[in-house]
Design a protein around this motif. Structure first.
Motif, PDB file in Angstrom:
ATOM      1  N   GLY A 134      46.828  31.847  42.638  1.00 30.32           N
ATOM      2  CA  GLY A 134      47.247  31.359  43.939  1.00 30.32           C
ATOM      3  C   GLY A 134      46.862  32.315  45.056  1.00 30.32           C
ATOM      4  O   GLY A 134      46.129  33.277  44.851  1.00 30.32           O
ATOM      5  N   ASN A 135      47.371  32.031  46.255  1.00 26.52           N
ATOM      6  CA  ASN A 135      47.037  32.882  47.392  1.00 26.52           C
ATOM      7  C   ASN A 135      47.874  34.158  47.377  1.00 26.52           C
ATOM      8  O   ASN A 135      48.653  34.410  46.463  1.00 26.52           O
ATOM      9  N   LEU A 167      35.551  41.097  43.424  1.00 24.21           N
ATOM     10  CA  LEU A 167      35.648  39.780  42.799  1.00 24.21           C
ATOM     11  C   LEU A 167      36.255  38.770  43.765  1.00 24.21           C
ATOM     12  O   LEU A 167      35.799  37.622  43.849  1.00 24.21           O
ATOM     13  N   TYR A 168      37.278  39.200  44.495  1.00 24.88           N
ATOM     14  CA  TYR A 168      37.947  38.325  45.470  1.00 24.88           C
ATOM     15  C   TYR A 168      36.966  37.690  46.445  1.00 24.88           C
ATOM     16  O   TYR A 168      37.106  36.523  46.811  1.00 24.88           O
ATOM     17  N   GLU A 169      35.950  38.432  46.840  1.00 22.04           N
ATOM     18  CA  GLU A 169      34.984  37.936  47.822  1.00 22.04           C
ATOM     19  C   GLU A 169      34.282  36.666  47.356  1.00 22.04           C
ATOM     20  O   GLU A 169      33.837  35.852  48.174  1.00 22.04           O
ATOM     21  N   HIS A 170      34.194  36.459  46.051  1.00 22.91           N
ATOM     22  CA  HIS A 170      33.411  35.345  45.522  1.00 22.91           C
ATOM     23  C   HIS A 170      34.278  34.273  44.871  1.00 22.91           C
ATOM     24  O   HIS A 170      33.756  33.367  44.210  1.00 22.91           O
ATOM     25  N   LEU A 171      35.598  34.364  45.091  1.00 23.69           N
ATOM     26  CA  LEU A 171      36.535  33.377  44.567  1.00 23.69           C
ATOM     27  C   LEU A 171      37.134  32.553  45.694  1.00 23.69           C
ATOM     28  O   LEU A 171      36.999  32.902  46.871  1.00 23.69           O
ATOM     29  N   THR A 172      37.801  31.488  45.314  1.00 23.25           N
ATOM     30  CA  THR A 172      38.474  30.622  46.278  1.00 23.25           C
ATOM     31  C   THR A 172      39.154  31.452  47.353  1.00 23.25           C
ATOM     32  O   THR A 172      39.873  32.405  47.048  1.00 23.25           O
ATOM     33  N   VAL A 175      42.676  33.955  47.565  1.00 28.14           N
ATOM     34  CA  VAL A 175      43.344  34.185  46.294  1.00 28.14           C
ATOM     35  C   VAL A 175      43.913  35.607  46.294  1.00 28.14           C
ATOM     36  O   VAL A 175      43.355  36.520  46.899  1.00 28.14           O
ATOM     37  N   GLY A 176      45.066  35.792  45.633  1.00 29.45           N
ATOM     38  CA  GLY A 176      45.695  37.103  45.594  1.00 29.45           C
ATOM     39  C   GLY A 176      44.760  38.156  45.019  1.00 29.45           C
ATOM     40  O   GLY A 176      43.989  37.878  44.100  1.00 29.45           O
ATOM     41  N   GLY A 224      47.050  23.268  43.945  1.00 29.16           N
ATOM     42  CA  GLY A 224      47.119  24.513  44.702  1.00 29.16           C
ATOM     43  C   GLY A 224      46.223  24.539  45.913  1.00 29.16           C
ATOM     44  O   GLY A 224      45.984  23.545  46.588  1.00 29.16           O
ATOM     45  N   ASN A 225      45.643  25.730  46.168  1.00 30.98           N
ATOM     46  CA  ASN A 225      44.838  25.939  47.365  1.00 30.98           C
ATOM     47  C   ASN A 225      43.602  25.049  47.389  1.00 30.98           C
ATOM     48  O   ASN A 225      43.190  24.579  48.445  1.00 30.98           O
TER      49      ASN A 225
END
Length: 239
Positions: A134-135, A167-172, A175-176, A224-225
């Motif tokens: 999730g976010n 990794l966050y940069e390339h995910l929905t 995301v947390g 979810g998001n």
């Protein structure tokens, strides 16, 4: 997928010195390492985020969680989506009202809810894991829920697994991730002062490789998001 590090937010009673913790940690790290794309390749290759018609296109997150779940349950023998609840007689804290200063207890109206994964070590160590899909608000709720479970002796170890900044940069989007949680570690570390025995930890994970076109984007989920984002986009296009 790569395991980068496990941050021990607090450890009361030297729980991390026990074989139980070592064995459980090794178990879920193996499950992290089992997540690959394409399946069978032995490494997690992700499509690099891409700007399409002014919008960023990124990878969905449900594939990663489902692969982790599969390995944890089938190979490692964990119990998935197990309900862990506070006891029925759990009492709310005694607070005060202002300006009367009289003692007051706000009734607990929301359910505590279960965790994504729970298991017991060979010596009975009770471990709960939340895999973040999730976010960032969801990450905060997960950390708070794990801390409450530890304080109420429902579990002995609570772990949140989150993406690295890279990794966050390339995910929905949103995301947390550890980058946005880092400023709150001091607060969660302080919660350990009220706990007799237990561990609160954050494990950070990352992809093995990025590519521009060798693999398609991981698809988004239907809740979810991802679902809300599609609804917003559809609403915008209609106006």
């Amino acid at each position: 997928m790569k395991w980068l590090r496990t941050i021990i937010v607090f450890d009361k009673g030297n729980v991390i010195g026990a074989d139980d913790w070592r064995l459980v940690h090794e178990s879920y790290v193996r499950s992290i390492a089992s997540i690959d794309n394409p399946a069978g390749s032995g490494k997690l290759m992700l499509r690099r985020k891409e700007r399409v018609n002014g919008d960023w296109k990124r990878n969905g997150v449900n594939y990663l969680r489902s692969r982790f779940l599969q390995h944890m349950t089938v190979t490692e023998g964990w119990h998935a989506e197990a309900g862990v609840e506070l006891s029925a007689d759990h009492a709310p804290p005694v607070l005060k009202l202002y300006p009367s200063l009289e003692e007051y207890q706000e009734p607990i109206a929301s359910r505590f809810g279960g965790f994504d994964f729970v298991t017991r070590g060979p010596d009975g160590l009770r471990v709960a894991i939340e895999w973040e899909t999730g976010n960032i608000s969801s990450s905060h709720r997960s950390m708070n829920k794990l801390a409450i479970a530890l304080a109420n002796k429902v579990v002995d170890v609570g772990v949140l697994i989150v993406p690295s900044r890279l990794l966050y940069e390339h995910l929905t989007d949103r995301v947390g991730n550890i980058y946005e949680l880092s400023g709150y570690l001091e607060m969660w570390h302080g919660l350990g002062e009220a706990i007799e025995s237990g561990v609160l930890a954050i494990t950070v994970v990352e992809h093995d490789e990025l590519t521009d076109d060798a693999v398609p984007f991981l698809t988004s989920g239907e809740d979810g998001n991802a679902k809300r984002a599609r609804a917003r986009k559809a609403s915008t296009s209609e106006t």
